[in-house]
Design a protein around this motif. Structure first.
Motif, mmCIF file in Angstrom:
data_model
loop_
_atom_site.group_PDB
_atom_site.id
_atom_site.type_symbol
_atom_site.label_atom_id
_atom_site.label_comp_id
_atom_site.label_asym_id
_atom_site.label_seq_id
_atom_site.Cartn_x
_atom_site.Cartn_y
_atom_site.Cartn_z
ATOM 1 N N ASP A 11 -7.892 -67.768 41.242
ATOM 2 C CA ASP A 11 -7.523 -66.471 41.808
ATOM 3 C C ASP A 11 -6.122 -66.073 41.340
ATOM 4 O O ASP A 11 -5.846 -64.901 41.074
ATOM 5 C CB ASP A 11 -7.552 -66.524 43.332
ATOM 6 N N GLU A 14 -6.231 -64.672 37.817
ATOM 7 C CA GLU A 14 -6.722 -63.294 37.790
ATOM 8 C C GLU A 14 -5.648 -62.319 38.255
ATOM 9 O O GLU A 14 -5.504 -61.224 37.713
ATOM 10 C CB GLU A 14 -7.972 -63.167 38.676
ATOM 11 N N ARG A 18 -3.889 -59.802 35.457
ATOM 12 C CA ARG A 18 -4.729 -58.634 35.659
ATOM 13 C C ARG A 18 -4.299 -57.511 34.724
ATOM 14 O O ARG A 18 -3.157 -57.448 34.290
ATOM 15 C CB ARG A 18 -4.640 -58.168 37.121
#
Length: 305
Positions: A11, A14, A18
Motif C-alpha cells: 500500500d 502505491e 502514485r
C-alpha cells in the motif's frame, strides 16, 4: 485497513509512487494531509504527530484521513519523500528531481554525471551530504523516521541515484559504491539524530543542553581521578570543540578518498571479458571493456546469470 500500525508495505508503494491524488471527498486531499503533517512535525516533533491532530488541524474527522492514508507509518513515508523533493534536496546541477509526494509531479529520475564532472566525486558527494544536513536542520524529525524496512518514494530514490552517480567512474566496485553511499548517508543521519534528540529533550524539559550539563557539579567532582580526561579539560579541549558534522564529514570523505586512490593505483586495465589491454578514456574515466562487442557480451552474461 490499518489503523496506526505499519500496514501493508505494498500500500505504501502505491501511495508513494502514485500518478495523482484520488479524492473521495472534496476539500480533503492527500497533498493537504501530507503538508499539514509536515507542519505539525516541524513544530512538535514526531511525538506530537498523530492522525487525530492532523485531522483536527484540517477540520476533518480522523476517519476521513484514513480514507487517504492507511496508517501513521504510511503518512511518515509520504512526509519523508515530500521533504526530500523540496527545492535543493537533490543538487540541481543535473536536474531531474523526483516527484514530490503530495505535490506536483516530475520525472522521478536523476541522470548521473559521472565522477569526472561537476568538480569530481568528492565535491558532489560532499554537496549531497551538506544538503541532506540542511534538510534535517529544517525538518529535525526526518532523522527520526528510521527502520530498515521503510519503503522509499521517488524523491528518496532520486537522491540515492544522484549519490551513486557521484562515485561512478572512480574505480570502486559496484558493492563498494553502494557501501560508500550508505556510509555517508548513515553519517548524516546519525549526526542529525543527535541534534533531534537534543531538541526533543529541551522541548520536553524546558532546560537547554548547556544549562543541564552546567549543573552537574557533583559529577565533575568525581572526574579528577581520570588523568587524560582531566588534562584535556584543563588544556581547553572542551572549550572550543570541533564541529561534529564538519569534523566527521571530512574524516569520512578522507577515508573514501584513500579507497578510491587505492583502487586507481591497483586497477588492472585489461578487458574484463577477453583480457586485452584497455586504453583509458581521454576524460580519465576508467573503462572495463576493450570494445563495444565485449561490453555487450558482458551484458548478455549478466542477464543470463
Amino acid at each position: 485497513m490499518a489503523r496506526g500500525g505499519a500496514g501493508d508495505p505494498d500500500d505504501g508503494v502505491e501511495l508513494l509512487w502514485r500518478e495523482g491524488d484520488v479524492e473521495p471527498r472534496p476539500g480533503l486531499s492527500l497533498s493537504r494531509i501530507v503538508r499539514t503533517a509536515i507542519e505539525l512535525a516541524d513544530a512538535e516533533g514526531l511525538e506530537g504527530l498523530s492522525m487525530r491532530k492532523v485531522a483536527d488541524r484540517l477540520g476533518f474527522t480522523t476517519m476521513s484521513l484514513y480514507r487517504h492514508v492507511p496508517s501513521r507509518d504510511h503518512l511518515l513515508d509520504l512526509m519523508r519523500d515530500a521533504v526530500m523533493g523540496s527545492p535543493g534536496a537533490v543538487p540541481s546541477e543535473r536536474g531531474g528531481q523526483g516527484r514530490r509526494a503530495g505535490a506536483e509531479k516530475a520525472d522521478g529520475q536523476v541522470r548521473g554525471a559521472g565522477a569526472e564532472e561537476a568538480g569530481g566525486w568528492r565535491a558532489r558527494l560532499e554537496a549531497c551530504a551538506r544538503e541532506g544536513w540542511r534538510l534535517r536542520e529544517r525538518h529535525p524529525w526526518l532523522a527520526e523516521v528510521r527502520g530498515t524496512r521503510r519503503v522509499p518514494g521517488p524523491n528518496a530514490v532520486a537522491h540515492y541515484e544522484y549519490m551513486l552517480s557521484a562515485v561512478s567512474g572512480t574505480g570502486l566496485t559496484p558493492a563498494e559504491m553502494i557501501a560508500v553511499v550508505g556510509l555517508v548517508a548513515r553519517f548524516v543521519d546519525s549526526e542529525a539524530l543527535r541534534l533531534a534528540e537534543v531538541a526533543r529533550t529541551e522541548r520536553l524539559s524546558g532546560v537547554s543542553e548547556e544549562e543541564w550539563w552546567g549543573s552537574r557539579d557533583t559529577l565533575y567532582a568525581r572526574l579528577e581521578r581520570y588523568p587524560t580526561l582531566t588534562r584535556l579539560w584543563e588544556e581547553g579541549g572542551y572549550d572550543e570543540p570541533e564541529d561534529p558534522f564538519e569534523f566527521g564529514l571530512r574524516r569520512v570523505l578522507d577515508g573514501i578518498e584513500m579507497l578510491v586512490q587505492e583502487r586507481d593505483e591497483t586497477r588492472d586495465e585489461t578487458c574484463q571479458i577477453c583480457g586485452a589491454p584497455v586504453e583509458r578514456a581521454a576524460s580519465g574515466r576508467p573503462r572495463a571493456y576493450c570494445s563495444r562487442a565485449c561490453q555487450q557480451r558482458a551484458y548478455r552474461k549478466r542477464k543470463s546469470g
